[in-house]
Write an enzyme that holds these catalytic residues in place. Structure first.
Site, PDB file in Angstrom:
ATOM      1  N   TYR A 141       0.783  -1.273  -0.064  1.00  0.00           N
ATOM      2  CA  TYR A 141       0.038  -0.057  -0.043  1.00  0.00           C
ATOM      3  C   TYR A 141       0.933   1.240  -0.021  1.00  0.00           C
ATOM      4  CZ  TYR A 141      -4.777  -2.015   0.793  1.00  0.00           C
ATOM      5  OH  TYR A 141      -5.852  -2.461   0.730  1.00  0.00           O
ATOM      6  N   LYS A 187       3.134 -15.013   1.798  1.00  0.00           N
ATOM      7  CA  LYS A 187       3.371 -15.662   0.492  1.00  0.00           C
ATOM      8  C   LYS A 187       4.961 -16.064   0.318  1.00  0.00           C
ATOM      9  CE  LYS A 187       1.406 -17.140  -3.208  1.00  0.00           C
ATOM     10  NZ  LYS A 187       0.883 -18.589  -3.523  1.00  0.00           N
ATOM     11  N   ASP A 243      -6.078  -7.016   4.504  1.00  0.00           N
ATOM     12  CA  ASP A 243      -7.283  -6.268   3.623  1.00  0.00           C
ATOM     13  C   ASP A 243      -8.411  -7.188   3.087  1.00  0.00           C
ATOM     14  OD1 ASP A 243      -8.981  -4.189   2.576  1.00  0.00           O
ATOM     15  OD2 ASP A 243      -8.069  -4.621   0.522  1.00  0.00           O
TER      16      ASP A 243
HETATM   17  C1  IPM Z   1     -10.286  -1.315   4.414  1.00  0.00           C
HETATM   18  C2  IPM Z   1     -10.464  -0.802   3.014  1.00  0.00           C
HETATM   19  C3  IPM Z   1      -9.533   0.265   2.615  1.00  0.00           C
HETATM   20  C4  IPM Z   1      -8.214  -0.508   2.447  1.00  0.00           C
HETATM   21  C5  IPM Z   1      -9.881   1.383   1.425  1.00  0.00           C
HETATM   22  C6  IPM Z   1     -10.919   1.701   1.440  1.00  0.00           C
HETATM   23  C7  IPM Z   1      -8.580   2.108   1.260  1.00  0.00           C
HETATM   24  O1  IPM Z   1     -10.794  -1.721   2.090  1.00  0.00           O
HETATM   25  O2  IPM Z   1     -10.115  -0.680   5.515  1.00  0.00           O
HETATM   26  O3  IPM Z   1     -10.159  -2.657   4.377  1.00  0.00           O
HETATM   27  O4  IPM Z   1      -7.763  -1.143   1.465  1.00  0.00           O
HETATM   28  O5  IPM Z   1      -7.568  -0.403   3.392  1.00  0.00           O
HETATM   29 MG    MG Z   2     -10.841  -3.765   2.772  1.00  0.00          MG
END
Ligand code: IPM
Ligand code: MG
Length: 356
Positions: A141, A187, A243
């Site tokens: 991210y 992974k 996520d």
């Molecule tokens: C989460 C959401 C977020 C993420 C998005 C909205 C940026 O999916 O909090 O799980 O990917 O972390």
């Molecule tokens: Mg999410």
């Protein structure tokens, strides 16, 4: 003492579910004479609309000056085709980064009243109690370089030693208070970054001889979560795997509308439902506010050490469900369908019965 809560309703159903969570906080503050101050601010699509940025600096300042942040949801299809720095999601990512919220706790627990709302068989999901510990400010991210160019796009998945160590300690400490089992998901059969992650997690595990550590590849973990979720206690994983697995885990509990989360850092902490902004049902007073209300319970526990009050919220949610009250997402033929506000009211009423 006054407790300052920054309230960021955000987009879609965000304002509706947040308003029920604030209702619950007010109800508790009245019963227990707790001095709460709510400071509202914009983030996400609504901030783009009003300030031309998904995260105005004023919002970040309000959050920094708060004891805890309550967030609704972020995301609006209206911004889907714009440049990546003009996406609502950037607001949330900026908050996580700006507030140093590296540890995301996402519990997936089944309320007995909801056993039939899940798409999985009751015997598979009965008594599940999983805590996903997701690293939140690193990994793919945030890794650099990252870009979208004319003929290619790329991101970088990178983890530094200190990032893995601190999130691993959060997971092991949590496991110590639970069933003493950590499943680290990676992974490592393909990615070097995962081999590194595994090595560091193993080193941290030496400090916790009383906690069992299992390593699992993420593809297998996705499969095991629906095959036999009871094998999991604490799941420790990176940003993107966490996520994905947390959305998946939410369905074990019947609805994405049930899962709360806490994002902890060194100073303040942020609480939000795992679900998104659900633009398709926004403004219709039918969203499920339980995930946000349960997030407030996590706030009382983690930020304010108000354990009894936090438990009262949990018990109130369970009681309301037990009585057959449901928002449309978890309703069936034998239940009573409530709208968002009625669900908030019902939970407040239970809290009044529970808290002396
Ligand atoms: C989460 C959401 C977020 C993420 C998005 C909205 C940026 O999916 O909090 O799980 O990917 O972390
Ligand atoms: Mg999410």
């Amino acid at each position: 003492m006054q407790l300052k809560i920054a309230v960021l309703p955000g987009d879609g159903i965000g304002p509706e579910v947040v308003s029920e969570a604030v209702k619950v906080l007010k109800c508790i503050s009245e019963i227990r004479s707790i001095d709460l101050l709510f400071d509202y601010a914009d983030v996400g699509g609504v901030a783009l609309e009003r300030h031309d940025t998904p995260l105005p600096s004023e919002t970040l300042d309000i959050c920094r000056a708060s004891d805890a942040v309550l967030l609704g949801a972020i995301g609006d299809p209206k911004w889907d085709n714009g440049p990546s720095d003009k996406r609502p999601e950037r607001g949330l990512l900026g908050l996580r980064e700006g507030l140093g919220l590296f540890a995301n706790l996402r519990p997936a627990k089944i309320y007995p009243g909801l056993i039939n709302a899940s798409t999985l068989k009751p015997e598979i999901i009965q008594d599940i109690d999983i805590l996903i510990v997701r690293e939140l400010t690193g990994g793919i991210y945030f890794g650099k370089p990252a870009a979208i160019e004319e003929d290619r796009g790329y991101n970088t998945m990178v983890y530094e030693r200190h990032e893995v160590e601190r999130i691993a300690r959060i997971a092991f400490d949590a496991a110590r208070k639970r069933n003493k089992r950590v499943t680290s998901v990676d992974k490592a059969n393909v990615l070097q970054v995962s081999q590194f992650w595994r090595k560091v997690v193993l080193q941290v595990a030496q400090e916790y001889p009383d906690v069992e550590l299992v390593h699992m590849y993420v593809d297998n973990a996705a499969m095991q979560l629906v095959r036999w979720p009871k094998q999991f206690d604490v799941i420790l994983t990176g940003n993107m795997f966490g996520d994905i697995l947390s959305d998946q885990a939410s369905m074990l509990t019947g609805s994405l509308g049930m899962l709360p989360s806490a994002s902890l850092g060194a100073k303040t902490a942020l609480y939000e439902p795992v679900h998104g902004s659900a633009p398709d049902i926004a403004g219709q007073n039918k969203a499920n506010p339980i995930a946000t209300i349960a997030s407030v319970s996590m706030m009382l526990k983690h930020s304010f050490s108000l354990l009894e009050e936090a438990q009262a919220i949990e018990n109130a949610i369970a009681a309301v469900l037990e009585k057959g009250a449901r928002t449309p997402d978890i309703a069936d033929t034998k239940t009573t369908t409530l709208n968002t506000q009625e669900m908030g009211d019902a939970i407040c009423k239970e809290i009044e019965n529970i808290l002396p």
